[in-house]
Design a protein around this motif. Structure first.
Motif, PDB file in Angstrom:
ATOM      1  N   TRP A 164      -6.172  23.366 -27.925  1.00  0.00           N
ATOM      2  CA  TRP A 164      -5.428  24.400 -28.661  1.00  0.00           C
ATOM      3  C   TRP A 164      -6.369  25.512 -29.089  1.00  0.00           C
ATOM      4  CZ3 TRP A 164      -0.558  23.421 -27.944  1.00  0.00           C
ATOM      5  CH2 TRP A 164      -0.162  22.091 -27.760  1.00  0.00           C
TER       6      TRP A 164
ATOM      7  N   PHE B   1      -6.702  33.631 -25.751  1.00  0.00           N
ATOM      8  CA  PHE B   1      -5.686  34.635 -26.058  1.00  0.00           C
ATOM      9  C   PHE B   1      -6.293  35.773 -26.871  1.00  0.00           C
ATOM     10  CE2 PHE B   1      -2.218  36.405 -28.561  1.00  0.00           C
ATOM     11  CZ  PHE B   1      -1.266  36.610 -27.586  1.00  0.00           C
TER      12      PHE B   1
ATOM     13  N   VAL C 116      -5.886  36.446 -20.836  1.00  0.00           N
ATOM     14  CA  VAL C 116      -4.788  36.087 -21.741  1.00  0.00           C
ATOM     15  C   VAL C 116      -3.874  35.088 -21.044  1.00  0.00           C
ATOM     16  CG1 VAL C 116      -2.808  36.928 -23.020  1.00  0.00           C
ATOM     17  CG2 VAL C 116      -4.863  38.292 -22.931  1.00  0.00           C
ATOM     18  N   GLN C 117      -3.647  35.323 -19.763  1.00  0.00           N
ATOM     19  CA  GLN C 117      -2.767  34.409 -19.044  1.00  0.00           C
ATOM     20  C   GLN C 117      -3.376  33.014 -18.928  1.00  0.00           C
ATOM     21  OE1 GLN C 117      -1.434  35.581 -15.147  1.00  0.00           O
ATOM     22  NE2 GLN C 117       0.395  34.343 -15.426  1.00  0.00           N
TER      23      GLN C 117
ATOM     24  N   THR D 128      -2.350  30.566 -21.434  1.00  0.00           N
ATOM     25  CA  THR D 128      -1.089  29.831 -21.269  1.00  0.00           C
ATOM     26  C   THR D 128      -1.282  28.615 -20.363  1.00  0.00           C
ATOM     27  OG1 THR D 128      -0.374  31.183 -19.405  1.00  0.00           O
ATOM     28  CG2 THR D 128       0.301  31.903 -21.574  1.00  0.00           C
TER      29      THR D 128
ATOM     30  N   LEU E 149      -2.783  25.945 -22.587  1.00  0.00           N
ATOM     31  CA  LEU E 149      -1.765  25.463 -23.534  1.00  0.00           C
ATOM     32  C   LEU E 149      -0.790  24.509 -22.845  1.00  0.00           C
ATOM     33  CD1 LEU E 149      -0.589  26.230 -26.526  1.00  0.00           C
ATOM     34  CD2 LEU E 149       1.154  27.334 -25.166  1.00  0.00           C
ATOM     35  N   LEU E 150      -0.277  24.934 -21.684  1.00  0.00           N
ATOM     36  CA  LEU E 150       0.736  24.116 -21.004  1.00  0.00           C
ATOM     37  C   LEU E 150       0.144  22.797 -20.544  1.00  0.00           C
ATOM     38  CD1 LEU E 150       2.719  26.728 -18.905  1.00  0.00           C
ATOM     39  CD2 LEU E 150       3.570  25.335 -20.750  1.00  0.00           C
TER      40      LEU E 150
ATOM     41  N   VAL F  99      -0.182  20.441 -23.314  1.00  0.00           N
ATOM     42  CA  VAL F  99       1.115  19.923 -23.759  1.00  0.00           C
ATOM     43  C   VAL F  99       1.472  18.657 -22.976  1.00  0.00           C
ATOM     44  CG1 VAL F  99       3.600  20.373 -23.600  1.00  0.00           C
ATOM     45  CG2 VAL F  99       2.115  22.048 -24.656  1.00  0.00           C
TER      46      VAL F  99
ATOM     47  N   VAL G  74       5.210  20.125 -16.788  1.00  0.00           N
ATOM     48  CA  VAL G  74       4.369  21.256 -17.194  1.00  0.00           C
ATOM     49  C   VAL G  74       3.444  21.680 -16.054  1.00  0.00           C
ATOM     50  CG1 VAL G  74       4.374  20.956 -19.675  1.00  0.00           C
ATOM     51  CG2 VAL G  74       2.770  19.679 -18.307  1.00  0.00           C
TER      52      VAL G  74
ATOM     53  N   LEU H  32       5.305  23.995 -14.143  1.00  0.00           N
ATOM     54  CA  LEU H  32       5.365  25.273 -14.861  1.00  0.00           C
ATOM     55  C   LEU H  32       4.078  26.062 -14.635  1.00  0.00           C
ATOM     56  CD1 LEU H  32       6.965  24.502 -18.354  1.00  0.00           C
ATOM     57  CD2 LEU H  32       8.022  24.625 -16.133  1.00  0.00           C
TER      58      LEU H  32
END
Lengths: 114, 594
Positions: free
Chosen positions: A6, A13, A36-37, A40, A43-44, A47, A72, A75
């Motif tokens: 995290w 980010f 920045v991407q 994600t 993060l994913l 998760v 995920v 994703l």
């Protein structure tokens, strides 16, 4: 679950946004957007991660073996495709801008010459 | 009917692929005809769904992955009356745009049509989907085609506008994806209905509220609400005018409709989200309505002027959503369609100016519009409708929002509605008076246009371009009245009661909303009066007393200049404003949480 992924996502980010705000060159700015991407992605993936679980491929594991969440990962794959499209489009735009204006400094490039 | 649910998405996708394959073989006008027919077919399909969706929502599961009990693994499409009606309106706008752009893009063969059909498919998918990640995919497809369409002309200005648009809206997608990740972490599912169950089980979970903040920010960036609105003016001003029609009429309001969908289908059980919607989003809507209107008055580039007017009207739309009542949502639906019809027609008129007069600068075009007077009549009608005249669909929407606001004790929003509507209507009427009547002479120094020379291809007869304009305006005028308002509110009540649980078969009973007289029946007259007053004031500046001009320049001038100066075209500044907006969200969340 640790806090590390995290923190990494938040750091990516933040640093990416800082880069975009202060950027003086569009190629640098596009790279910052990619950073920045990446936040994600981290993060994913965090998760869906399970400690001690295998990849969600049951070819050589019996059914019921704990596996990380495949949703995920799907994703993230989609996200990577999207990222590639957007980056390619942005770089193409930047190339065209450079051909016409001879600079890629956002300070010197403003729509309608404002 | 249920089995046809994927068709509004699949049909344009398939036609786009076919057009791309055969683009080298097809002669002249075939892509125009095929694209128009496809949009009309989607319109027919979605209109039929609007009728069928009145009785109960249509649900379709891809690959027949139906849920087992409350466990959802598949991806579903759900359409009730409201979703299908918005989808149908978007198809109608595309059909009108294809007619307007007849032959305009002939030199790039069918690529324009391919991109536009992809754009259409993405918006239809966005309306119908019932899966959060699927929603993100349509959001992305919508964005990427929009980026490419903006930059299509490959001129310096359009490239720079497209770069700003791409960077800010890509950030929106990343925020949305992060929100989806957080929500999946808590709920372990992506179906709207299953997500709503998970929220209802833990309504106070801060992670879920954080996810809402990220998702809402993403949609607010796309929906161009203050302080996320900066990209919109740059992108709308430089995009080809047929593309601007779709941007303003469909894409931007659709993002805000997405917020309504997310709230009512997923987040409604969470009290913190309810509080955020009622305070922060209502405030953002009011701020956008007023600031957008004020900035609109400062513009002389007609497309930029219309872009700021879109920001203002979207603010009013967001207020309708933030009132969180069936009547508010009903008003939002009517306002969505009414605004799309009028604004679509206005951007087409801007396109007519670019094609026939080879200019878009209000002052540079002064008095040159006399030869194309039918366009002037259309502009006057559209300006009066935009300025809040008490006829038609736009006015019905505004009335419903006003009524819903005073019912929930938020009567103050009427101020934002009046100011926003009057400023934008006044600005459009002023531009019309200057271009078509030759009014409003200005001193020499202002005659030089600040923007580069612009024009669009003049290969179409005027009457062909006026057909879609008049069609949209006639619809905007004729649809309306209490009957339509009642239907919109009923559709909204069903949307609220049905859409969330539709995938799991949990259908609540829709609320019956009694009809109510609007609390301020004089408001439409007040706004249209103010619009005319503003237009008359700006056009007769030369005749007004010197002392008044000096007074207004001294006190109002710097404020308005600062507002305009914020839209400086610098992408770093725009991203900084996005960060400020995100901070605003976290702050309000913290205040509400404590």
């Amino acid at each position: 679950m640790t806090l590390l992924p995290w923190a990494v996502a938040a750091w990516l980010f933040g640093i990416g946004i800082y880069g975009i705000i202060t950027s003086r060159h569009y190629v640098h700015l596009i790279a910052c957007l990619a950073i920045v991407q990446s936040s994600t992605y981290v993060l994913l993936l965090s998760v869906g991660y399970r400690w001690g679980a295998v990849a969600p491929i049951y070819y050589d594991h019996p059914p019921g073996t704990p596996a990380v969440d495949p949703v995920v990962q799907a994703l993230v794959l989609t996200d990577i495709v999207v990222g590639a499209t957007v980056t390619a489009l942005l770089l193409a735009l930047a190339l065209q801008v450079h051909k016409r204006r001879g600079t890629l400094d956002p300070e010197k490039l403003r729509p309608l010459h404002r | 009917m249920t089995d046809l649910l994927p068709l509004p998405v699949a049909l344009p996708l398939a036609v786009a692929a076919l057009l791309l394959l055969t683009s080298k073989l097809l002669p002249g006008r075939i892509p125009d005809i095929v694209a128009t027919l496809t949009a009309l077919a989607v319109l027919a399909l979605t209109s039929a769904m609007t009728l069928v969706g009145q009785a109960s929502p249509l649900v379709y599961w891809f690959g027949h992955w139906t849920p087992r009990g409350d466990l959802v693994l598949g991806i579903g499409f759900v359409a009730s009356e409201a979703d299908a009606a918005i989808a149908a309106f978007i198809a109608l706008l595309f059909a009108a745009t294809f007619v307007f752009a007849w032959g305009y893009f002939a030199d790039i063969r069918a690529f324009f049509h391919v991109l536009m059909l992809l754009f259409l498919a993405a918006m239809e998918g966005f309306c119908l989907t019932h899966d959060l990640f699927n929603l993100f995919v349509w959001f992305e497809v919508m964005s990427v085609t929009a980026f490419a369409l903006t930059a299509y002309r490959l001129e310096a200005s359009s490239l720079e506008g497209a770069l700003n648009f791409t960077v800010t809206n890509s950030l929106a997608s990343f925020l949305m994806l992060s929100g989806i990740g957080l929500l999946y972490l808590r709920a372990g599912t992506l179906d709207f209905g299953a997500l709503a169950q998970s929220i209802a089980a833990t309504p106070h979970d801060p992670v879920e509220v954080g996810a809402f903040c990220l998702l809402a920010t993403a949609l607010l960036i796309k929906g161009a609400m203050v302080p996320f609105q900066f990209w919109l003016a740059d992108a709308h001003a430089v995009a080809p005018s047929p593309v601007s029609v779709i941007f303003s009429g469909a894409m931007v309001p659709l993002a805000l409709f997405g917020i309504a969908k997310l709230y009512w289908e997923i987040f409604a059980p969470a009290p913190a989200v309810r509080a955020l919607m009622g305070t922060l989003l209502a405030g953002m809507g009011a701020a956008s309505a007023i600031l957008g209107g004020a900035a609109c008055l400062q513009q002389r580039h007609i497309k930029r002027l219309l872009a700021f007017s879109t920001i203002s009207h979207m603010g009013i739309l967001l207020i309708g959503i933030a009132l969180l009542s069936p009547r508010g949502i009903g008003g939002m639906l009517a306002y969505f369609v009414g605004h799309g019809l009028v604004k679509g027609a206005l951007f087409m008129i801007a396109g007519i100016l670019l094609a026939t007069l080879a200019g878009i600068d209000e002052i540079g075009l002064r008095g040159r519009g006399r030869d194309i007077w039918p366009a002037g009549i259309a502009l006057a009608v559209a300006g009066v409708l935009l300025g809040g005249a008490p006829v038609g669909l736009l006015d019905e929407g505004a009335r419903l929002i006003d009524t819903a606001a005073s019912e929930s004790g938020d009567g103050w929003v009427v101020v934002a509605i009046v100011i926003g509507t009057a400023c934008t209507g006044g600005a459009v009427l002023r531009a019309g008076g200057r271009i078509f009547l030759g009014l409003g002479e200005t001193p020499g120094e202002e005659k030089v246009a600040p923007s580069e020379e612009e024009s669009e291809k003049a290969n179409r007869p005027l009457w062909l371009m006026l057909i879609p304009v008049s069609l949209l305006l006639i619809l905007a005028l004729l649809i309306g009245g209490d009957n339509v308002g009642r239907r919109a509110v009923r559709a909204a009540a069903r949307f609220i009661a049905w859409d969330g649980g539709a995938s799991l078969g949990h259908l609540a009973t829709p609320m019956t909303v009694p009809t109510a007289a609007p609390p301020h029946p004089f408001v439409p007259w007040l706004t249209i009066g103010l619009s005319l007053l503003i237009a008359a004031h700006d056009l007769s500046r030369a005749q007004l007393p010197r002392r008044w001009i000096a007074f207004s320049d001294r006190y109002l001038g710097p404020l308005l200049k600062a507002l305009d100066g914020m839209h400086d075209g610098l992408v770093g500044d725009y991203v900084a404003w996005i960060v400020i907006g995100l901070a605003l969200f976290s702050l309000s969340f913290a205040v509400i949480g404590s």
